[in-house]
Design a protein around this motif. Structure first.
Motif, PDB file in Angstrom:
ATOM      1  N   ALA A 161       0.861  -1.181   0.000  1.00 10.27           N
ATOM      2  CA  ALA A 161       0.000   0.000   0.000  1.00 10.27           C
ATOM      3  C   ALA A 161       0.901   1.236   0.000  1.00 10.27           C
ATOM      4  CB  ALA A 161      -0.883  -0.017   1.252  1.00 10.27           C
ATOM      5  N   PRO A 162       0.340   2.401  -0.262  1.00  4.19           N
ATOM      6  CA  PRO A 162       1.151   3.616  -0.197  1.00  4.19           C
ATOM      7  C   PRO A 162       1.763   3.784   1.197  1.00  4.19           C
ATOM      8  CG  PRO A 162      -0.960   4.072  -1.230  1.00  4.19           C
ATOM      9  CD  PRO A 162      -1.031   2.673  -0.681  1.00  4.19           C
ATOM     10  N   GLU A 163       2.909   4.400   1.219  1.00  4.61           N
ATOM     11  CA  GLU A 163       3.595   4.654   2.494  1.00  4.61           C
ATOM     12  C   GLU A 163       2.685   5.451   3.418  1.00  4.61           C
ATOM     13  OE1 GLU A 163       7.625   6.866   4.174  1.00  4.61           O
ATOM     14  OE2 GLU A 163       7.253   6.805   2.026  1.00  4.61           O
ATOM     15  N   ARG A 164       2.737   5.094   4.693  1.00  6.05           N
ATOM     16  CA  ARG A 164       1.975   5.812   5.713  1.00  6.05           C
ATOM     17  C   ARG A 164       2.956   6.509   6.649  1.00  6.05           C
ATOM     18  NH1 ARG A 164      -3.391   2.426   7.028  1.00  6.05           N
ATOM     19  NH2 ARG A 164      -3.690   1.576   4.959  1.00  6.05           N
ATOM     20  N   GLU A 165       2.443   7.439   7.381  1.00  9.61           N
ATOM     21  CA  GLU A 165       3.303   8.168   8.315  1.00  9.61           C
ATOM     22  C   GLU A 165       3.442   7.366   9.604  1.00  9.61           C
ATOM     23  OE1 GLU A 165       3.649  12.546  10.359  1.00  9.61           O
ATOM     24  OE2 GLU A 165       2.526  12.295   8.496  1.00  9.61           O
ATOM     25  N   PRO A 167       4.551   7.255  13.651  1.00  7.03           N
ATOM     26  CA  PRO A 167       4.628   8.202  14.765  1.00  7.03           C
ATOM     27  C   PRO A 167       6.065   8.695  14.958  1.00  7.03           C
ATOM     28  CG  PRO A 167       3.394   6.233  15.395  1.00  7.03           C
ATOM     29  CD  PRO A 167       4.003   5.968  14.052  1.00  7.03           C
ATOM     30  N   ALA A 168       6.219   9.878  15.488  1.00  9.92           N
ATOM     31  CA  ALA A 168       7.546  10.474  15.680  1.00  9.92           C
ATOM     32  C   ALA A 168       8.447   9.595  16.532  1.00  9.92           C
ATOM     33  CB  ALA A 168       7.411  11.863  16.305  1.00  9.92           C
ATOM     34  N   ASP A 169       7.872   8.887  17.489  1.00  6.39           N
ATOM     35  CA  ASP A 169       8.676   8.048  18.389  1.00  6.39           C
ATOM     36  C   ASP A 169       8.685   6.569  17.966  1.00  6.39           C
ATOM     37  OD1 ASP A 169       6.026   7.483  18.939  1.00  6.39           O
ATOM     38  OD2 ASP A 169       6.296   7.470  21.127  1.00  6.39           O
ATOM     39  N   ALA A 170       8.379   6.303  16.711  1.00  7.11           N
ATOM     40  CA  ALA A 170       8.262   4.920  16.225  1.00  7.11           C
ATOM     41  C   ALA A 170       9.598   4.189  16.289  1.00  7.11           C
ATOM     42  CB  ALA A 170       7.740   4.916  14.800  1.00  7.11           C
ATOM     43  N   ASP A 171       9.519   2.918  16.650  1.00  3.45           N
ATOM     44  CA  ASP A 171      10.719   2.085  16.637  1.00  3.45           C
ATOM     45  C   ASP A 171      11.011   1.664  15.187  1.00  3.45           C
ATOM     46  OD1 ASP A 171       9.213  -0.204  15.911  1.00  3.45           O
ATOM     47  OD2 ASP A 171       9.098  -0.944  17.960  1.00  3.45           O
ATOM     48  N   PRO A 172      12.143   1.002  14.946  1.00  3.76           N
ATOM     49  CA  PRO A 172      12.500   0.643  13.556  1.00  3.76           C
ATOM     50  C   PRO A 172      11.447  -0.210  12.857  1.00  3.76           C
ATOM     51  CG  PRO A 172      14.389   0.336  14.990  1.00  3.76           C
ATOM     52  CD  PRO A 172      13.213   0.651  15.879  1.00  3.76           C
ATOM     53  N   TYR A 173      10.795  -1.109  13.571  1.00  2.25           N
ATOM     54  CA  TYR A 173       9.783  -1.955  12.939  1.00  2.25           C
ATOM     55  C   TYR A 173       8.543  -1.161  12.563  1.00  2.25           C
ATOM     56  CZ  TYR A 173      12.425  -6.142  13.383  1.00  2.25           C
ATOM     57  OH  TYR A 173      13.398  -7.085  13.221  1.00  2.25           O
ATOM     58  N   LEU A 176       9.441   0.741   9.461  1.00  2.00           N
ATOM     59  CA  LEU A 176       9.460  -0.181   8.321  1.00  2.00           C
ATOM     60  C   LEU A 176       8.031  -0.521   7.892  1.00  2.00           C
ATOM     61  CD1 LEU A 176      10.949  -2.223   6.414  1.00  2.00           C
ATOM     62  CD2 LEU A 176      10.755  -3.867   8.300  1.00  2.00           C
ATOM     63  N   ALA A 177       7.201  -0.851   8.855  1.00  5.85           N
ATOM     64  CA  ALA A 177       5.818  -1.221   8.556  1.00  5.85           C
ATOM     65  C   ALA A 177       5.074  -0.058   7.903  1.00  5.85           C
ATOM     66  CB  ALA A 177       5.106  -1.674   9.826  1.00  5.85           C
ATOM     67  N   ALA A 178       5.264   1.148   8.409  1.00  2.78           N
ATOM     68  CA  ALA A 178       4.606   2.318   7.823  1.00  2.78           C
ATOM     69  C   ALA A 178       5.095   2.535   6.397  1.00  2.78           C
ATOM     70  CB  ALA A 178       4.868   3.554   8.681  1.00  2.78           C
ATOM     71  N   PHE A 179       6.386   2.364   6.164  1.00  2.00           N
ATOM     72  CA  PHE A 179       6.902   2.517   4.809  1.00  2.00           C
ATOM     73  C   PHE A 179       6.271   1.476   3.879  1.00  2.00           C
ATOM     74  CE2 PHE A 179       9.736   1.889   1.244  1.00  2.00           C
ATOM     75  CZ  PHE A 179       9.912   3.197   0.818  1.00  2.00           C
ATOM     76  N   ALA A 180       6.035   0.272   4.410  1.00  2.00           N
ATOM     77  CA  ALA A 180       5.442  -0.800   3.622  1.00  2.00           C
ATOM     78  C   ALA A 180       3.927  -0.656   3.488  1.00  2.00           C
ATOM     79  CB  ALA A 180       5.791  -2.155   4.240  1.00  2.00           C
ATOM     80  N   GLY A 181       3.370   0.427   4.035  1.00  2.00           N
ATOM     81  CA  GLY A 181       1.953   0.696   3.863  1.00  2.00           C
ATOM     82  C   GLY A 181       1.062   0.145   4.962  1.00  2.00           C
ATOM     83  N   ARG A 182       1.673  -0.273   6.064  1.00  2.00           N
ATOM     84  CA  ARG A 182       0.873  -0.798   7.174  1.00  2.00           C
ATOM     85  C   ARG A 182       0.390   0.346   8.063  1.00  2.00           C
ATOM     86  NH1 ARG A 182       2.863  -4.438   3.824  1.00  2.00           N
ATOM     87  NH2 ARG A 182       3.251  -6.486   4.698  1.00  2.00           N
TER      88      ARG A 182
END
Length: 185
Positions: A161-165, A167-173, A176-182
Motif C-alpha cells: 500500500a502507499p507509504e503511511r506516516e 509516529p515520531a517516536d516509532a521504533d525501527p519496525y 518499516l511497517a509504515a513505509f510498507a503501507g501498514r
C-alpha cells in the motif's frame, strides 16, 4: 525496543549476518503461532494469519530460486500448511542462508532484499498473534534502508500500500511497517 540508529555497517558480509538473524527471529515468531490464530487478521490487508504463515514459508524457497536465477511467480498462492510451521520454515531458511554464505562479496549485499521481506512479515505476524518477544532492531533498520533506497512509489504494485506516516517516536519496525503501507499506531 526502540532504535533510530542508522545502518552503519554496510559491508556485504554484514548483510548476510543480519539476514541470518532475520530468519532466526521469523522462526521464533512462527513458534508462537497456534492453530486457533490462523483465522486472525494481520496488518497485511486481505491476509489472515494462515495466509501470512504460508507466504513466510514460501519466501525462503522463492528467494532461493530467485538467487539461483530462476523465475519466480510471486503471485502464486502458496499452499497452506497445517502444522509445524516453525520447523518447516527453519529447514527452508537453512537452505537460503547457506546460499547466501556462498555468494561472493560483490553480490552479498543483495541479501538486504531478503531481510526487508522477512522483517516486514515477521512484524506483521508478531502483531497478528500478539508476540511479546523482542525483535532485532538492526534487522528492521537494514530492511528499511533497502526498501527506502529501492522501492519507489511506482514500484509498489499490489504488494504494498502507499507509504503511511509513522509516529515520531516509532521504533525501527513501526517505521518499516509504515513505509510498507501498514497502519501503525
Amino acid at each position: 525496543m526502540t532504535s533510530s540508529t542508522p545502518v552503519t555497517d554496510t559491508t556485504p558480509h554484514r548483510a548476510v549476518v543480519v539476514l541470518s538473524r532475520a530468519l532466526d527471529q521469523a522462526g521464533d515468531v512462527l513458534e508462537a503461532v497456534h492453530p486457533d490464530d490462523l483465522g486472525r487478521p494481520t496488518p497485511c490487508e486481505d491476509w489472515d494469519v494462515a495466509h501470512l504463515v504460508a507466504h513466510l514459508l514460501a519466501d525462503p524457497v522463492n528467494m532461493l530460486a530467485m538467487g539461483r536465477g530462476e523465475d519466480v511467480d510471486w503471485s502464486a498462492e502458496p499452499p497452506l500448511v497445517e502444522e509445524g510451521w516453525a520447523q518447516e520454515f527453519r529447514n527452508r531458511a537453512d537452505d537460503l542462508i547457506h546460499h547466501w554464505h556462498q555468494v561472493d562479496d560483490e553480490h552479498a549485499g543483495a541479501a538486504d532484499f531478503n531481510t526487508a521481506e522477512f522483517a516486514t512479515h515477521t512484524w506483521d505476524l508478531a502483531r497478528a498473534v500478539g508476540y511479546e518477544g523482542d525483535l532485532d532492531p538492526e534487522v528492521a533498520e537494514r530492511g528499511l534502508a533497502f526498501m527506502t533506497a529501492t522501492m519507489k512509489p511506482e514500484m509498489r504494485g499490489e504488494a504494498f500500500a502507499p507509504e503511511r506516516e509513522a509516529p515520531a517516536d516509532a521504533d525501527p519496525y513501526a517505521r518499516l511497517a509504515a513505509f510498507a503501507g501498514r497502519e501503525v499506531s
